[in-house]
Design a protein around this motif. Structure first.
Motif, mmCIF file in Angstrom:
data_model
loop_
_atom_site.group_PDB
_atom_site.id
_atom_site.type_symbol
_atom_site.label_atom_id
_atom_site.label_comp_id
_atom_site.label_asym_id
_atom_site.label_seq_id
_atom_site.Cartn_x
_atom_site.Cartn_y
_atom_site.Cartn_z
ATOM 1 N N ASN A 41 0.818 -1.214 0.000
ATOM 2 C CA ASN A 41 0.000 0.000 0.000
ATOM 3 C C ASN A 41 0.855 1.269 0.000
ATOM 4 O OD1 ASN A 41 -2.500 -1.442 0.076
ATOM 5 N ND2 ASN A 41 -2.052 -1.883 2.218
ATOM 6 N N GLY A 42 1.969 1.255 -0.734
ATOM 7 C CA GLY A 42 2.828 2.418 -0.836
ATOM 8 C C GLY A 42 3.749 2.655 0.345
ATOM 9 N N VAL A 43 3.666 1.807 1.360
ATOM 10 C CA VAL A 43 4.489 1.955 2.569
ATOM 11 C C VAL A 43 5.660 0.978 2.500
ATOM 12 C CG1 VAL A 43 4.521 1.729 5.092
ATOM 13 C CG2 VAL A 43 2.501 2.669 3.938
ATOM 14 N N THR A 44 6.863 1.475 2.706
ATOM 15 C CA THR A 44 8.042 0.616 2.724
ATOM 16 C C THR A 44 8.080 -0.152 4.038
ATOM 17 O OG1 THR A 44 9.252 2.137 1.298
ATOM 18 C CG2 THR A 44 10.567 0.554 2.573
ATOM 19 N N LEU A 45 8.083 -1.482 3.935
ATOM 20 C CA LEU A 45 8.104 -2.354 5.114
ATOM 21 C C LEU A 45 9.505 -2.834 5.446
ATOM 22 C CD1 LEU A 45 4.992 -4.523 4.184
ATOM 23 C CD2 LEU A 45 5.058 -2.477 5.626
ATOM 24 N N SER A 46 10.359 -2.949 4.425
ATOM 25 C CA SER A 46 11.727 -3.415 4.632
ATOM 26 C C SER A 46 12.620 -2.910 3.517
ATOM 27 C CB SER A 46 11.765 -4.951 4.652
ATOM 28 O OG SER A 46 13.106 -5.407 4.673
ATOM 29 N N THR A 47 13.874 -2.633 3.886
ATOM 30 C CA THR A 47 14.895 -2.320 2.891
ATOM 31 C C THR A 47 16.063 -3.281 3.102
ATOM 32 O OG1 THR A 47 15.731 -0.565 4.324
ATOM 33 C CG2 THR A 47 14.265 0.102 2.520
ATOM 34 N N GLY A 48 15.731 -4.564 3.099
ATOM 35 C CA GLY A 48 16.750 -5.606 3.143
ATOM 36 C C GLY A 48 16.658 -6.547 4.314
ATOM 37 N N GLY A 49 16.197 -6.078 5.445
ATOM 38 C CA GLY A 49 16.084 -6.952 6.610
ATOM 39 C C GLY A 49 14.830 -7.799 6.544
ATOM 40 N N PRO A 50 14.764 -8.865 7.348
ATOM 41 C CA PRO A 50 13.544 -9.671 7.382
ATOM 42 C C PRO A 50 12.366 -8.824 7.861
ATOM 43 C CG PRO A 50 15.337 -10.752 8.574
ATOM 44 C CD PRO A 50 15.796 -9.365 8.260
ATOM 45 N N TYR A 51 11.199 -9.106 7.314
ATOM 46 C CA TYR A 51 9.973 -8.422 7.740
ATOM 47 C C TYR A 51 8.971 -9.487 8.167
ATOM 48 C CZ TYR A 51 5.549 -6.038 7.810
ATOM 49 O OH TYR A 51 4.328 -5.556 8.218
ATOM 50 N N THR A 52 8.429 -9.332 9.361
ATOM 51 C CA THR A 52 7.406 -10.259 9.853
ATOM 52 C C THR A 52 6.104 -9.506 10.036
ATOM 53 O OG1 THR A 52 9.044 -11.633 10.975
ATOM 54 C CG2 THR A 52 6.757 -11.857 11.705
ATOM 55 N N SER A 53 5.054 -10.006 9.396
ATOM 56 C CA SER A 53 3.720 -9.428 9.571
ATOM 57 C C SER A 53 3.011 -10.181 10.685
ATOM 58 C CB SER A 53 2.908 -9.515 8.279
ATOM 59 O OG SER A 53 2.585 -10.856 7.990
ATOM 60 N N ASN A 54 2.305 -9.453 11.501
ATOM 61 C CA ASN A 54 1.456 -10.056 12.529
ATOM 62 C C ASN A 54 0.042 -10.020 11.985
ATOM 63 O OD1 ASN A 54 3.470 -10.552 14.529
ATOM 64 N ND2 ASN A 54 3.624 -8.338 14.737
ATOM 65 N N GLY A 55 -0.285 -11.030 11.193
ATOM 66 C CA GLY A 55 -1.538 -11.089 10.451
ATOM 67 C C GLY A 55 -1.205 -11.255 8.985
ATOM 68 N N PRO A 56 -2.203 -11.197 8.122
ATOM 69 C CA PRO A 56 -1.953 -11.360 6.686
ATOM 70 C C PRO A 56 -1.061 -10.240 6.140
ATOM 71 C CG PRO A 56 -4.300 -11.530 7.179
ATOM 72 C CD PRO A 56 -3.624 -11.051 8.432
ATOM 73 N N LEU A 57 -0.284 -10.565 5.127
ATOM 74 C CA LEU A 57 0.484 -9.581 4.366
ATOM 75 C C LEU A 57 -0.153 -9.578 2.986
ATOM 76 C CD1 LEU A 57 2.856 -7.626 3.975
ATOM 77 C CD2 LEU A 57 4.266 -9.615 3.368
ATOM 78 N N GLU A 58 -0.901 -8.533 2.690
ATOM 79 C CA GLU A 58 -1.689 -8.529 1.468
ATOM 80 C C GLU A 58 -1.186 -7.499 0.463
ATOM 81 O OE1 GLU A 58 -6.010 -9.965 2.651
ATOM 82 O OE2 GLU A 58 -5.444 -8.157 3.771
ATOM 83 N N ALA A 59 -1.178 -7.913 -0.805
ATOM 84 C CA ALA A 59 -0.832 -7.041 -1.932
ATOM 85 C C ALA A 59 0.523 -6.365 -1.740
ATOM 86 C CB ALA A 59 -1.937 -6.013 -2.162
ATOM 87 N N ALA A 60 1.518 -7.129 -1.330
ATOM 88 C CA ALA A 60 2.871 -6.591 -1.152
ATOM 89 C C ALA A 60 3.674 -6.783 -2.433
ATOM 90 C CB ALA A 60 3.565 -7.283 0.015
ATOM 91 N N ILE A 61 4.643 -5.906 -2.639
ATOM 92 C CA ILE A 61 5.555 -6.022 -3.766
ATOM 93 C C ILE A 61 6.982 -5.976 -3.236
ATOM 94 C CG2 ILE A 61 3.969 -5.062 -5.475
ATOM 95 C CD1 ILE A 61 5.588 -2.403 -5.236
ATOM 96 N N ALA A 62 7.867 -6.672 -3.939
ATOM 97 C CA ALA A 62 9.280 -6.670 -3.564
ATOM 98 C C ALA A 62 10.107 -6.574 -4.836
ATOM 99 C CB ALA A 62 9.630 -7.941 -2.800
#
Length: 157
Positions: A41-62
């Motif tokens: 959704n236009g928000v950067t979640l990670s720039t190289g490190g592991p990312y853990t979602s607490n719940g579904p991770l929907e419509a993400a791009i990498a």
């Protein structure tokens, strides 16, 4: 009686925590350049490190940012939704997209782990058969019907 009620609440809380949905996305960058980027959704979640979602991770791009646009334009992009299935066929789905404005930039691959191990795809050239080139190429999506599945994305393997 009071301690029995406290114990029952603790057991219910622990059971709830044990069944909470989580998904982790990790990166392996073997290119020696660029920044692995994960967005939703236009928000950067990670720039190289592991990312853990607490719940579904929907419509993400990498993508590996090697001069890409803000949403991976001009680069090979992995699209993913990681979600625990609630009915047959409703779980996680991941693919590689080269639908314009995306374009081949570096060899990119992905694979599920902690469930659906071995399921994934690789794209190592501009005409790779495992990528979307138009929105109707749905046969290249890789599904996983396992709870709490994780994803590794690799560049230049």
């Amino acid at each position: 009686m009071f301690s029995f009620i406290r114990l029952a609440v603790l057991v219910v809380a622990t059971a709830t925590l044990a069944t909470a949905e989580t998904h982790t996305v990790t990166f392996t960058n073997l290119c020696g350049k660029g920044v692995p980027t994960l967005k939703a959704n236009g928000v950067t979640l990670s720039t190289g490190g592991p990312y853990t979602s607490n719940g579904p991770l929907e419509a993400a791009i990498a993508y590996l940012d090697v001069g890409c646009g803000a949403n991976g334009e001009g680069c090979t992009t992995v699209e993913t939704t990681l979600v625990n299935p609630t009915s047959p066929g409703s779980g996680s789905s991941t693919d590689i997209t080269l639908i314009p404005p995306h374009a081949f930039s570096v060899t990119t691959g992905f694979g599920y782990y902690n469930g659906c191990d071995g399921a994934g795809a690789d794209c190592n050239n501009p005409s790779c058969p495992t990528a979307f080139f138009k929105p109707t190429d749905t046969g290249v999506q890789v599904a996983c019907q396992t709870d709490n599945v994780d994803l590794v994305i690799t560049f230049c393997d």
